[in-house]
Write a protein that holds these residues in place. Sequence first.
Motif, PDB file in Angstrom:
ATOM      1  N   PRO A  82      -0.109  -1.491  -6.300  1.00 53.22           N
ATOM      2  CA  PRO A  82       1.187  -1.849  -6.887  1.00 53.22           C
ATOM      3  C   PRO A  82       2.377  -1.113  -6.240  1.00 53.22           C
ATOM      4  CG  PRO A  82      -0.426  -1.518  -8.615  1.00 53.22           C
ATOM      5  CD  PRO A  82      -1.085  -1.090  -7.326  1.00 53.22           C
ATOM      6  N   ALA A  83       2.201   0.161  -5.909  1.00 54.19           N
ATOM      7  CA  ALA A  83       3.317   0.923  -5.333  1.00 54.19           C
ATOM      8  C   ALA A  83       3.748   0.298  -4.005  1.00 54.19           C
ATOM      9  CB  ALA A  83       2.915   2.391  -5.136  1.00 54.19           C
ATOM     10  N   LYS A  84       2.764  -0.061  -3.181  1.00 46.70           N
ATOM     11  CA  LYS A  84       3.042  -0.680  -1.891  1.00 46.70           C
ATOM     12  C   LYS A  84       3.675  -2.061  -2.100  1.00 46.70           C
ATOM     13  CE  LYS A  84       0.489  -1.885   2.293  1.00 46.70           C
ATOM     14  NZ  LYS A  84      -0.695  -2.760   2.262  1.00 46.70           N
ATOM     15  N   PHE A  85       3.189  -2.788  -3.095  1.00 42.61           N
ATOM     16  CA  PHE A  85       3.721  -4.115  -3.415  1.00 42.61           C
ATOM     17  C   PHE A  85       5.223  -4.039  -3.683  1.00 42.61           C
ATOM     18  CE2 PHE A  85       4.804  -7.269  -6.727  1.00 42.61           C
ATOM     19  CZ  PHE A  85       4.414  -8.448  -6.103  1.00 42.61           C
ATOM     20  N   PHE A  86       5.645  -3.054  -4.501  1.00 35.70           N
ATOM     21  CA  PHE A  86       7.065  -2.934  -4.835  1.00 35.70           C
ATOM     22  C   PHE A  86       7.873  -2.433  -3.652  1.00 35.70           C
ATOM     23  CE2 PHE A  86       5.443  -2.927  -9.276  1.00 35.70           C
ATOM     24  CZ  PHE A  86       6.160  -4.033  -9.697  1.00 35.70           C
ATOM     25  N   ALA A  87       7.285  -1.561  -2.842  1.00 43.14           N
ATOM     26  CA  ALA A  87       7.985  -1.063  -1.654  1.00 43.14           C
ATOM     27  C   ALA A  87       8.282  -2.222  -0.707  1.00 43.14           C
ATOM     28  CB  ALA A  87       7.144  -0.001  -0.954  1.00 43.14           C
ATOM     29  N   GLU A  88       7.328  -3.128  -0.542  1.00 37.64           N
ATOM     30  CA  GLU A  88       7.503  -4.265   0.377  1.00 37.64           C
ATOM     31  C   GLU A  88       8.487  -5.300  -0.178  1.00 37.64           C
ATOM     32  OE1 GLU A  88       3.481  -5.504   1.080  1.00 37.64           O
ATOM     33  OE2 GLU A  88       3.158  -3.948   2.587  1.00 37.64           O
ATOM     34  N   LEU A  89       8.567  -5.401  -1.525  1.00 36.09           N
ATOM     35  CA  LEU A  89       9.526  -6.331  -2.145  1.00 36.09           C
ATOM     36  C   LEU A  89      10.957  -5.956  -1.788  1.00 36.09           C
ATOM     37  CD1 LEU A  89       8.577  -7.148  -5.842  1.00 36.09           C
ATOM     38  CD2 LEU A  89       8.526  -8.652  -3.859  1.00 36.09           C
TER      39      LEU A  89
END
Length: 91
Positions: A82-89
């Motif tokens: 999830p952390a990476k998901f939000f960083a990429e968003l």
Amino acid sequence: PLPVEPGSKLTLDLAALYDHSSPELTHVARYARGIQQRRGDYNGRILSIRADDLAALAIIYDTTPSSLLEKLSELGVLISDPAKFFAELKD
Ligand code: C2E
Ligand code: C2E
Ligand code: C2E
């Protein structure tokens, strides 16, 4: 290898899930909406669900939890980090 390690959290990408045209995801989408309603969790991009819920869904699809996980991963609705998901968003 499993897309999600045993014991790790099962997290769904709600936009990907609800926008998906695949009829294979109908029951998963309905189940996720039900969980959102019961939690009052309406504004999230992502939804963490219980391991027990994966087991229940596997029964609905007449498969095993690990096969269902693989299917969800192939269809692009699982979030492994999830952390990476939000960083990429934010890019
Ligand atoms: P409940 O099962 O009696 O859980 C009451 C509260 O305990 C939940 O309120 C939540 O704050 C907390 N809780 C219980 N199990 C967990 C857990 O594994 N992790 C976390 N982080 N918290 C937990 P909440 O979120 O308002 O949910 C209200 C009710 O909605 C729950 O009552 C349950 O009946 C249902 N529900 C919510 N989410 C799920 C879900 O993912 N799967 C299922 N099967 N039911 C859910
Ligand atoms: P995490 O589990 O890696 O989740 C990262 C972020 O994904 C969360 O940031 C939240 O914005 C989103 N997220 C994950 N699952 C859900 C969900 O079911 N619904 C919604 N609406 N958003 C979700 P947040 O809230 O700032 O939490 C940061 C970290 O704090 C989480 O990382 C987790 O490690 C911890 N955390 C937050 N709430 C709980 C909780 O109820 N139980 C436990 N055990 N840890 C929690
Ligand atoms: P989490 O909050 O980090 O919880 C990780 C695991 O700790 C859960 O895996 C469950 O085995 C245990 N656990 C945490 N809180 C409780 C609790 O209040 N009662 C019991 N009996 N066990 C608890 P599980 O069930 O696979 O859930 C995975 C993730 O799904 C949770 O991570 C949380 O992010 C989300 N989740 C599950 N149920 C609820 C719920 O009722 N409400 C909310 N808001 N989130 C939930």
